[in-house]
Design an enzyme around this catalytic site. Structure first.
Site, mmCIF file in Angstrom:
data_model
loop_
_atom_site.group_PDB
_atom_site.id
_atom_site.type_symbol
_atom_site.label_atom_id
_atom_site.label_comp_id
_atom_site.label_asym_id
_atom_site.label_seq_id
_atom_site.Cartn_x
_atom_site.Cartn_y
_atom_site.Cartn_z
ATOM 1 N N HIS A 4 -0.366 5.167 6.948
ATOM 2 C CA HIS A 4 -0.187 5.529 5.542
ATOM 3 C C HIS A 4 -0.014 7.040 5.388
ATOM 4 C CE1 HIS A 4 -2.268 1.610 5.371
ATOM 5 N NE2 HIS A 4 -1.427 1.413 4.360
ATOM 6 N N SER B 115 0.811 -1.217 0.000
ATOM 7 C CA SER B 115 0.000 0.000 0.000
ATOM 8 C C SER B 115 0.845 1.267 0.000
ATOM 9 C CB SER B 115 -0.949 0.010 1.206
ATOM 10 O OG SER B 115 -0.217 -0.081 2.416
ATOM 11 N N ASP C 124 -5.274 6.557 9.998
ATOM 12 C CA ASP C 124 -4.839 5.243 10.496
ATOM 13 C C ASP C 124 -3.438 5.280 11.099
ATOM 14 O OD1 ASP C 124 -3.083 5.261 8.288
ATOM 15 O OD2 ASP C 124 -4.119 3.653 7.228
#
Length: 187
Positions: free
Chosen positions: A163, A10, A160
């Protein structure tokens, strides 16, 4: 046109960004390539949630186009899932070996990861060694900590806390570019 393949999870894919094609790390490196009028095309082969085992399972699918620079960014999800460091090292080594076997002249880059503070010491130390060892064994250009200057900085990360935001990726690209730029042939 030569190819730079960013192969990762990611953090390569650009998870959570509003415009991945402009804001992700591969996109920002492409912008730097274009600004210098270098003959390279950057390919974003990031898959959110990817582990080193998942990367090993899919690397062959991406070896059908020539690769001049291979940027490997995997291992963060292994850390978060408690996968043994030796397993991660073996998978990263196998990925590097496959790329080198198919494209022996390709230049390889490894984007390393450090562990969150809540992970215990022995495990953290073992993982820290994985990235340095794989980079050394394969003579890869090595960025020790991809998220240096961004990890733990609230406004540079999504809610979160894992990221980066677009602003975070700007910082990351600025730190990664000096490692990649010397690998690119001008002519």
């Amino acid at each position: 046109m030569k190819n730079i393949l960013f192969f990762g999870d990611s953090l390569t894919a650009g998870y959570g960004l509003l415009n991945v094609s402009l804001e992700s790390l591969p996109a920002l490196i492409q912008a730097k390539v274009m600004a210098e009028k270098l003959p390279y095309h950057v390919i974003n082969a990031g898959v959110s949630g990817e582990t080193s085992a998942g990367g090993l399972a899919r690397i062959n699918l991406l070896l059908n186009k020539p690769i001049d620079v291979f940027v490997l960014e995997l291992g963060a999800n292994d850390i978060l899932r408690g996968i043994p460091p030796q397993t991660t090292a073996a998978n990263l080594q196998a990925i590097a070996s496959k790329v080198k076997a198919k494209f022996p002249k390709a230049k390889l880059v490894l984007l390393g990861m450090e562990l969150p503070a809540w992970i215990p010491g022995a495990f953290a130390g073992a993982f820290r060694e994985v990235f340095a060892q794989v980079a050394g064994t394969n003579q890869m250009t090595f960025v020790p900590f991809l998220l240096d200057g961004v990890a733990g900085v609230a406004h540079l990360n999504l809610r979160d806390g894992l990221h980066p935001t677009a602003a975070g990726y700007q910082i990351i690209a600025g730190k990664v570019w000096p490692f990649i730029r010397p690998l690119l042939e001008v002519g």
